[in-house]
Design a protein around this motif. Structure first.
Motif, PDB file in Angstrom:
ATOM      1  N   PHE A   1      -1.894  -2.147 -10.050  1.00  0.00           N
ATOM      2  CA  PHE A   1      -1.091  -3.278 -10.514  1.00  0.00           C
ATOM      3  C   PHE A   1      -1.792  -4.609 -10.290  1.00  0.00           C
ATOM      4  O   PHE A   1      -1.809  -5.467 -11.179  1.00  0.00           O
ATOM      5  CB  PHE A   1       0.274  -3.280  -9.810  1.00  0.00           C
ATOM      6  CG  PHE A   1       1.180  -4.390 -10.272  1.00  0.00           C
ATOM      7  CD1 PHE A   1       1.911  -4.259 -11.439  1.00  0.00           C
ATOM      8  CD2 PHE A   1       1.300  -5.562  -9.539  1.00  0.00           C
ATOM      9  CE1 PHE A   1       2.734  -5.287 -11.876  1.00  0.00           C
ATOM     10  CE2 PHE A   1       2.124  -6.591  -9.967  1.00  0.00           C
ATOM     11  CZ  PHE A   1       2.848  -6.451 -11.134  1.00  0.00           C
ATOM     12  N   THR A   2      -2.357  -4.801  -9.132  1.00  0.00           N
ATOM     13  CA  THR A   2      -2.882  -6.126  -8.788  1.00  0.00           C
ATOM     14  C   THR A   2      -4.183  -6.459  -9.511  1.00  0.00           C
ATOM     15  O   THR A   2      -4.466  -7.639  -9.750  1.00  0.00           O
ATOM     16  CB  THR A   2      -3.110  -6.235  -7.271  1.00  0.00           C
ATOM     17  OG1 THR A   2      -3.994  -5.184  -6.853  1.00  0.00           O
ATOM     18  CG2 THR A   2      -1.791  -6.096  -6.522  1.00  0.00           C
ATOM     19  N   TRP A   3      -4.984  -5.452  -9.869  1.00  0.00           N
ATOM     20  CA  TRP A   3      -6.291  -5.725 -10.462  1.00  0.00           C
ATOM     21  C   TRP A   3      -6.437  -5.125 -11.852  1.00  0.00           C
ATOM     22  O   TRP A   3      -7.563  -4.882 -12.310  1.00  0.00           O
ATOM     23  CB  TRP A   3      -7.403  -5.194  -9.548  1.00  0.00           C
ATOM     24  CG  TRP A   3      -7.415  -5.892  -8.230  1.00  0.00           C
ATOM     25  CD1 TRP A   3      -6.930  -5.417  -7.046  1.00  0.00           C
ATOM     26  CD2 TRP A   3      -7.906  -7.211  -7.956  1.00  0.00           C
ATOM     27  NE1 TRP A   3      -7.086  -6.348  -6.049  1.00  0.00           N
ATOM     28  CE2 TRP A   3      -7.688  -7.472  -6.586  1.00  0.00           C
ATOM     29  CE3 TRP A   3      -8.508  -8.190  -8.737  1.00  0.00           C
ATOM     30  CZ2 TRP A   3      -8.048  -8.662  -5.979  1.00  0.00           C
ATOM     31  CZ3 TRP A   3      -8.869  -9.389  -8.141  1.00  0.00           C
ATOM     32  CH2 TRP A   3      -8.640  -9.615  -6.780  1.00  0.00           C
ATOM     33  N   SER A   4      -5.351  -4.924 -12.551  1.00  0.00           N
ATOM     34  CA  SER A   4      -5.409  -4.385 -13.905  1.00  0.00           C
ATOM     35  C   SER A   4      -4.908  -5.427 -14.897  1.00  0.00           C
ATOM     36  O   SER A   4      -4.234  -6.403 -14.536  1.00  0.00           O
ATOM     37  CB  SER A   4      -4.554  -3.117 -14.025  1.00  0.00           C
ATOM     38  OG  SER A   4      -3.181  -3.419 -13.846  1.00  0.00           O
ATOM     39  N   ALA A   5      -5.240  -5.188 -16.165  1.00  0.00           N
ATOM     40  CA  ALA A   5      -4.793  -6.104 -17.216  1.00  0.00           C
ATOM     41  C   ALA A   5      -3.280  -6.076 -17.366  1.00  0.00           C
ATOM     42  O   ALA A   5      -2.644  -7.119 -17.592  1.00  0.00           O
ATOM     43  CB  ALA A   5      -5.468  -5.735 -18.539  1.00  0.00           C
ATOM     44  N   SER A   6      -2.686  -4.888 -17.223  1.00  0.00           N
ATOM     45  CA  SER A   6      -1.232  -4.789 -17.353  1.00  0.00           C
ATOM     46  C   SER A   6      -0.521  -5.532 -16.229  1.00  0.00           C
ATOM     47  O   SER A   6       0.480  -6.222 -16.461  1.00  0.00           O
ATOM     48  CB  SER A   6      -0.809  -3.319 -17.365  1.00  0.00           C
ATOM     49  OG  SER A   6      -1.243  -2.656 -16.183  1.00  0.00           O
TER      50      SER A   6
ATOM     51  N   ALA B   1       4.612   7.350 -11.967  1.00  0.00           N
ATOM     52  CA  ALA B   1       4.334   8.621 -11.297  1.00  0.00           C
ATOM     53  C   ALA B   1       5.372   8.993 -10.258  1.00  0.00           C
ATOM     54  O   ALA B   1       5.268  10.077  -9.661  1.00  0.00           O
ATOM     55  CB  ALA B   1       2.952   8.572 -10.642  1.00  0.00           C
ATOM     56  N   VAL B   2       6.371   8.160 -10.009  1.00  0.00           N
ATOM     57  CA  VAL B   2       7.366   8.489  -9.002  1.00  0.00           C
ATOM     58  C   VAL B   2       8.234   9.631  -9.517  1.00  0.00           C
ATOM     59  O   VAL B   2       8.660   9.647 -10.677  1.00  0.00           O
ATOM     60  CB  VAL B   2       8.219   7.240  -8.663  1.00  0.00           C
ATOM     61  CG1 VAL B   2       8.996   6.752  -9.867  1.00  0.00           C
ATOM     62  CG2 VAL B   2       9.147   7.531  -7.504  1.00  0.00           C
TER      63      VAL B   2
ATOM     64  N   MET C   1       0.828  -1.196   0.000  1.00  0.00           N
ATOM     65  CA  MET C   1       0.000   0.000   0.000  1.00  0.00           C
ATOM     66  C   MET C   1       0.868   1.253   0.000  1.00  0.00           C
ATOM     67  O   MET C   1       2.057   1.207   0.326  1.00  0.00           O
ATOM     68  CB  MET C   1      -0.930   0.003   1.223  1.00  0.00           C
ATOM     69  CG  MET C   1      -1.967  -1.097   1.210  1.00  0.00           C
ATOM     70  SD  MET C   1      -3.111  -0.945   2.611  1.00  0.00           S
ATOM     71  CE  MET C   1      -4.214  -2.329   2.291  1.00  0.00           C
ATOM     72  N   ALA C   2       0.253   2.368  -0.405  1.00  0.00           N
ATOM     73  CA  ALA C   2       0.976   3.639  -0.437  1.00  0.00           C
ATOM     74  C   ALA C   2       1.491   3.995   0.958  1.00  0.00           C
ATOM     75  O   ALA C   2       0.756   3.903   1.945  1.00  0.00           O
ATOM     76  CB  ALA C   2       0.057   4.740  -0.960  1.00  0.00           C
TER      77      ALA C   2
ATOM     78  N   PRO D   1       3.562   0.298  -8.695  1.00  0.00           N
ATOM     79  CA  PRO D   1       2.983   1.590  -8.281  1.00  0.00           C
ATOM     80  C   PRO D   1       2.446   1.553  -6.859  1.00  0.00           C
ATOM     81  O   PRO D   1       2.032   0.514  -6.345  1.00  0.00           O
ATOM     82  CB  PRO D   1       1.858   1.817  -9.293  1.00  0.00           C
ATOM     83  CG  PRO D   1       2.242   1.010 -10.484  1.00  0.00           C
ATOM     84  CD  PRO D   1       2.960  -0.192  -9.940  1.00  0.00           C
ATOM     85  N   GLY D   2       2.442   2.729  -6.224  1.00  0.00           N
ATOM     86  CA  GLY D   2       1.929   2.827  -4.859  1.00  0.00           C
ATOM     87  C   GLY D   2       0.443   2.574  -4.775  1.00  0.00           C
ATOM     88  O   GLY D   2      -0.045   2.085  -3.752  1.00  0.00           O
TER      89      GLY D   2
END
Length: 379
Positions: A143-148, A70-71, A39-40, A137-138
């Protein structure tokens, strides 16, 4: 994605010389891929910096990939950086997106060329790679629930021993309900990725993580921590703790500090155990899944081929019928032509006979006429 940029970054950061004539690596020689998720504010980026420093101290050959577009600043040198390929601010302006939408779209664009990253990791080196750390990504759900994220995870897991390192902000987990939220997030990632998971309780220099280990091992201790809270959320957390008991039993965890470097040796030791677990349990399951997928694809191809053959046989039958009908009509036409020719020939013969008869009559008439004329003259 331009493959030259990651290669330049690789030469700039690691200074490794590639050996094109090296032998093919076996499964046991492949590097361990670690997906760092958290998590962020959990301290992922600082942890990657500490891991990079530890690898240099221990002379471990590692590779670092930054997947966070975005970092603003990286405290370590990344071999592959998504920011060298996609500018998420330009993506926001071009597509009219917000910050999260820009990050998600930038990750999706980068994932379309991620096969080039896999090729860079697979490139023979001397000495060979031992670890690959990917900083995600934060915004954990991007990341965990996207197609990428699913694509990146599948590509890594199908090629290398892959481990999910879930970073927990230990001071924030001292509250029982916050601890349960982190555990629910961890179990969702585990069932989504179906890969070995290692819990990393970060910031133990601020707050020790022994309380979390006790809550995971003893339901009564966690229930006692919830006794002061009589809300519905506390009751739900108590019930969920019973549900997650089996999840806790098969989960590895380490306590570490990205600031002081405490727990780095235990972290790498646990990563090695997770890699063995991948080889023993997850790799056979992955291979079986691929075989089932290939079998389904083969059945689909066979079905399409059978359908194609049926269509071709039907077309050939129609062509044969059309040819037979054409031959029959040609024969009928030929027979009709022959009959017409015979009839015409017979008519011609009849006309010729009639002509002969008419000719003989005229001759006789001529003779008679001549005889009558001569008779009249004599008279």
């Amino acid at each position: 994605m331009d493959a030259a940029q990651p290669m330049e970054a690789e030469q700039r950061t690691s200074g490794e010389a590639s050996t094109s004539g090296a032998a093919q690596e076996g499964p046991s020689d492949k590097p361990i891929v670690v997906l760092v998720i958290g998590m962020a504010g959990s301290g992922k980026t600082t942890l990657i910096q500490r891991i990079n420093s530890h690898m240099h101290q221990q002379q471990l050959n590692g590779y670092i990939i930054n997947l966070d577009p975005a970092v603003s600043h990286l405290p370590y040198g990344a071999n592959v950086d998504i920011r060298d390929t996609v500018n998420y601010k330009n993506v926001m302006k071009q597509y009219g997106l917000g910050p999260n939408g820009g990050i998600l779209t930038a990750c999706n664009l980068f994932a379309t060329r991620f096969d080039q990253v896999i090729q860079l990791v697979e490139k023979p080196r001397s000495p060979p790679l031992q670890y690959v750390f990917a900083d995600t990504p934060g915004q954990i759900e991007i990341f965990t629930w996207s197609a990428s994220g699913q694509l990146v995870t599948d590509l890594f897991a199908s090629s290398f021993p892959t481990v999910v390192l879930y970073v927990v902000d230990t001071p924030r987990c001292t509250a029982p309900q916050t601890f349960m939220s982190n555990m629910l997030q961890a179990v969702s990632i585990l069932y989504k990725t179906r890969l070995p998971m290692l819990l990393a309780f970060n910031k133990v220099d601020v707050s020790r993580h022994e309380f979390a280990l006790e809550w995971m091992a003893d339901f009564e201790a966690y229930s006692a921590a919830l006794d002061a809270d009589a809300s519905y959320a506390a009751t739900l957390s108590r019930s969920l703790s019973l549900v997650l008991e089996e999840f806790y039993d098969g989960l590895r965890s380490v306590g570490l500090s990205a600031l002081t470097g405490e727990g780095m040796d235990e972290l790498f030791e646990a990563l090695g155990e997770c890699a063995q677990e991948y080889q023993q349990y997850y790799l056979p399951e992955l291979q079986a899944k691929q075989q089932r997928k290939e079998a389904l694809e083969q059945r689909r191809r066979d079905k399409e081929m059978a359908r194609l053959r049926t269509d071709m046989a039907g077309k050939a039958s129609l062509q044969d019928n059309a040819g037979a009908a054409g031959d029959s009509s040609s024969a009928s036409a030929a027979a009709g032509s022959a009959t017409a020719g015979v009839q015409q020939q017979q008519q011609s013969q009849v006309l010729e006979e009639d002509g002969d008869e008419e000719g003989s009559v005229d001759l006789n008439l001529s003779d008679d006429s001549l005889g009558s004329d001569s008779y009249e003259q004599k008279q």
